[in-house]
Write a protein that holds these residues in place. Structure first.
Motif, PDB file in Angstrom:
ATOM      1  N   THR A   1      -4.400  32.791 -26.982  1.00  0.00           N
ATOM      2  CA  THR A   1      -2.987  33.163 -26.980  1.00  0.00           C
ATOM      3  C   THR A   1      -2.860  34.605 -26.511  1.00  0.00           C
ATOM      4  O   THR A   1      -3.696  35.444 -26.820  1.00  0.00           O
ATOM      5  CB  THR A   1      -2.355  33.030 -28.385  1.00  0.00           C
ATOM      6  OG1 THR A   1      -3.070  33.868 -29.289  1.00  0.00           O
ATOM      7  CG2 THR A   1      -2.373  31.589 -28.854  1.00  0.00           C
ATOM      8  N   SER A   2      -1.827  34.862 -25.774  1.00  0.00           N
ATOM      9  CA  SER A   2      -1.621  36.189 -25.194  1.00  0.00           C
ATOM     10  C   SER A   2      -0.980  37.114 -26.233  1.00  0.00           C
ATOM     11  O   SER A   2       0.153  37.560 -26.089  1.00  0.00           O
ATOM     12  CB  SER A   2      -0.754  36.072 -23.938  1.00  0.00           C
ATOM     13  OG  SER A   2      -0.741  37.287 -23.248  1.00  0.00           O
ATOM     14  N   THR A   3      -1.763  37.381 -27.275  1.00  0.00           N
ATOM     15  CA  THR A   3      -1.336  38.227 -28.391  1.00  0.00           C
ATOM     16  C   THR A   3      -2.499  39.142 -28.765  1.00  0.00           C
ATOM     17  O   THR A   3      -3.649  38.855 -28.406  1.00  0.00           O
ATOM     18  CB  THR A   3      -0.972  37.380 -29.624  1.00  0.00           C
ATOM     19  OG1 THR A   3      -2.151  36.688 -30.060  1.00  0.00           O
ATOM     20  CG2 THR A   3       0.138  36.382 -29.326  1.00  0.00           C
TER      21      THR A   3
ATOM     22  N   PRO B   1       5.520  35.076 -21.689  1.00  0.00           N
ATOM     23  CA  PRO B   1       5.792  34.272 -22.885  1.00  0.00           C
ATOM     24  C   PRO B   1       5.406  32.805 -22.692  1.00  0.00           C
ATOM     25  O   PRO B   1       5.705  32.194 -21.666  1.00  0.00           O
ATOM     26  CB  PRO B   1       7.299  34.429 -23.084  1.00  0.00           C
ATOM     27  CG  PRO B   1       7.621  35.743 -22.454  1.00  0.00           C
ATOM     28  CD  PRO B   1       6.691  35.845 -21.267  1.00  0.00           C
ATOM     29  N   GLY B   2       4.696  32.272 -23.667  1.00  0.00           N
ATOM     30  CA  GLY B   2       4.282  30.877 -23.627  1.00  0.00           C
ATOM     31  C   GLY B   2       3.037  30.598 -22.800  1.00  0.00           C
ATOM     32  O   GLY B   2       2.617  29.450 -22.688  1.00  0.00           O
ATOM     33  N   ARG B   3       2.436  31.622 -22.224  1.00  0.00           N
ATOM     34  CA  ARG B   3       1.247  31.427 -21.396  1.00  0.00           C
ATOM     35  C   ARG B   3       0.046  32.114 -22.035  1.00  0.00           C
ATOM     36  O   ARG B   3       0.160  33.205 -22.587  1.00  0.00           O
ATOM     37  CB  ARG B   3       1.447  32.013 -19.994  1.00  0.00           C
ATOM     38  CG  ARG B   3       2.601  31.426 -19.234  1.00  0.00           C
ATOM     39  CD  ARG B   3       2.169  30.162 -18.521  1.00  0.00           C
ATOM     40  NE  ARG B   3       3.249  29.513 -17.824  1.00  0.00           N
ATOM     41  CZ  ARG B   3       3.500  29.658 -16.534  1.00  0.00           C
ATOM     42  NH1 ARG B   3       2.763  30.452 -15.798  1.00  0.00           N
ATOM     43  NH2 ARG B   3       4.487  28.996 -15.986  1.00  0.00           N
ATOM     44  N   ASP B   4      -1.104  31.481 -21.937  1.00  0.00           N
ATOM     45  CA  ASP B   4      -2.341  32.018 -22.494  1.00  0.00           C
ATOM     46  C   ASP B   4      -3.087  32.836 -21.450  1.00  0.00           C
ATOM     47  O   ASP B   4      -2.746  32.824 -20.273  1.00  0.00           O
ATOM     48  CB  ASP B   4      -3.256  30.873 -22.935  1.00  0.00           C
ATOM     49  CG  ASP B   4      -2.648  30.031 -24.040  1.00  0.00           C
ATOM     50  OD1 ASP B   4      -1.778  30.534 -24.769  1.00  0.00           O
ATOM     51  OD2 ASP B   4      -3.057  28.868 -24.188  1.00  0.00           O
ATOM     52  N   PHE B   5      -4.130  33.535 -21.884  1.00  0.00           N
ATOM     53  CA  PHE B   5      -5.061  34.137 -20.943  1.00  0.00           C
ATOM     54  C   PHE B   5      -6.404  33.428 -21.095  1.00  0.00           C
ATOM     55  O   PHE B   5      -6.675  32.777 -22.100  1.00  0.00           O
ATOM     56  CB  PHE B   5      -5.175  35.665 -21.123  1.00  0.00           C
ATOM     57  CG  PHE B   5      -5.857  36.128 -22.375  1.00  0.00           C
ATOM     58  CD1 PHE B   5      -7.220  36.413 -22.372  1.00  0.00           C
ATOM     59  CD2 PHE B   5      -5.148  36.322 -23.552  1.00  0.00           C
ATOM     60  CE1 PHE B   5      -7.859  36.863 -23.526  1.00  0.00           C
ATOM     61  CE2 PHE B   5      -5.771  36.774 -24.695  1.00  0.00           C
ATOM     62  CZ  PHE B   5      -7.129  37.037 -24.687  1.00  0.00           C
ATOM     63  N   HIS B   6      -7.219  33.508 -20.077  1.00  0.00           N
ATOM     64  CA  HIS B   6      -8.480  32.774 -20.014  1.00  0.00           C
ATOM     65  C   HIS B   6      -9.628  33.768 -19.907  1.00  0.00           C
ATOM     66  O   HIS B   6      -9.552  34.738 -19.150  1.00  0.00           O
ATOM     67  CB  HIS B   6      -8.456  31.862 -18.785  1.00  0.00           C
ATOM     68  CG  HIS B   6      -9.693  31.059 -18.603  1.00  0.00           C
ATOM     69  ND1 HIS B   6     -10.723  31.463 -17.783  1.00  0.00           N
ATOM     70  CD2 HIS B   6     -10.076  29.869 -19.116  1.00  0.00           C
ATOM     71  CE1 HIS B   6     -11.679  30.555 -17.798  1.00  0.00           C
ATOM     72  NE2 HIS B   6     -11.314  29.571 -18.604  1.00  0.00           N
ATOM     73  N   VAL B   7     -10.697  33.521 -20.656  1.00  0.00           N
ATOM     74  CA  VAL B   7     -11.894  34.365 -20.615  1.00  0.00           C
ATOM     75  C   VAL B   7     -13.061  33.522 -20.126  1.00  0.00           C
ATOM     76  O   VAL B   7     -13.242  32.389 -20.573  1.00  0.00           O
ATOM     77  CB  VAL B   7     -12.218  34.940 -22.012  1.00  0.00           C
ATOM     78  CG1 VAL B   7     -13.589  35.591 -22.039  1.00  0.00           C
ATOM     79  CG2 VAL B   7     -11.155  35.937 -22.432  1.00  0.00           C
TER      80      VAL B   7
END
Length: 162
Positions: free
Chosen positions: A30-32, A80-86
């Motif tokens: 989550t982008s938090t 908002p509502g979008r994740d980030f990927h690692v």
């Protein structure tokens, strides 16, 4: 009939002693700030599992670089509502560790590595990419080929195998 979803950690390549392909860990977060902290902690655990122990220079440097890139994805790449990927990849023999963090915001891109601005002495922000540049052997970014966003990547090369 009950089906069980795989755990998020099972999305990473399993650890196999003597694996000639190296190791890969990838996951969406989550982008938090909590997502960035979880990305850093899971990557630290994965590196330790792969034989790069907690407390060693390469482990701490890699986790710091990943943490800075994840924090930047949350602060500057949040949609908002979008994740980030690692993506964390350690090829065999493990002398290079590649870190990629992808977000979905295209219009906010980092400066080119050779054009990093120096923060003022009173500034409380703006040192993350300077840390990445100091610790990583090389780093950069590119727009995502599919969909909106960008990937910021860094490679840490160590003189001894991990």
């Amino acid at each position: 009939m009950t089906s069980q979803l795989p755990s998020p950690i099972s999305a990473s390549q399993p650890v196999r002693p003597g694996d000639d392909l190296g190791h890969t860990f990838e996951m969406r977060f989550t982008s938090t700030p909590r997502g960035a902290r979880l990305a850093r902690r899971l990557a630290a655990h994965r590196l330790d599992t792969w034989g790069l122990p907690y407390g060693t220079g390469p482990h701490e440097e890699t986790v710091l670089v990943l943490g800075e890139l994840a924090a930047n994805a949350v602060r500057h790449g949040h949609v908002p509502g979008r994740d980030f990927h690692v993506l964390l990849h350690v090829p065999a023999p493990a002398r290079t560790i590649r870190i990629e963090v992808t977000d979905t915001r295209t219009e906010r891109t980092p400066p080119e590595p050779e054009a990093l601005p120096a923060p003022g002495s009173e500034d409380t922000r703006g040192r993350g990419l300077l840390l990445v540049a100091a610790l990583a052997t090389r780093w950069g970014w590119h727009l995502r080929p599919e969909g909106p966003g960008k990937t910021v990547w860094a490679e840490c090369v160590f003189t001894t195998p991990t």
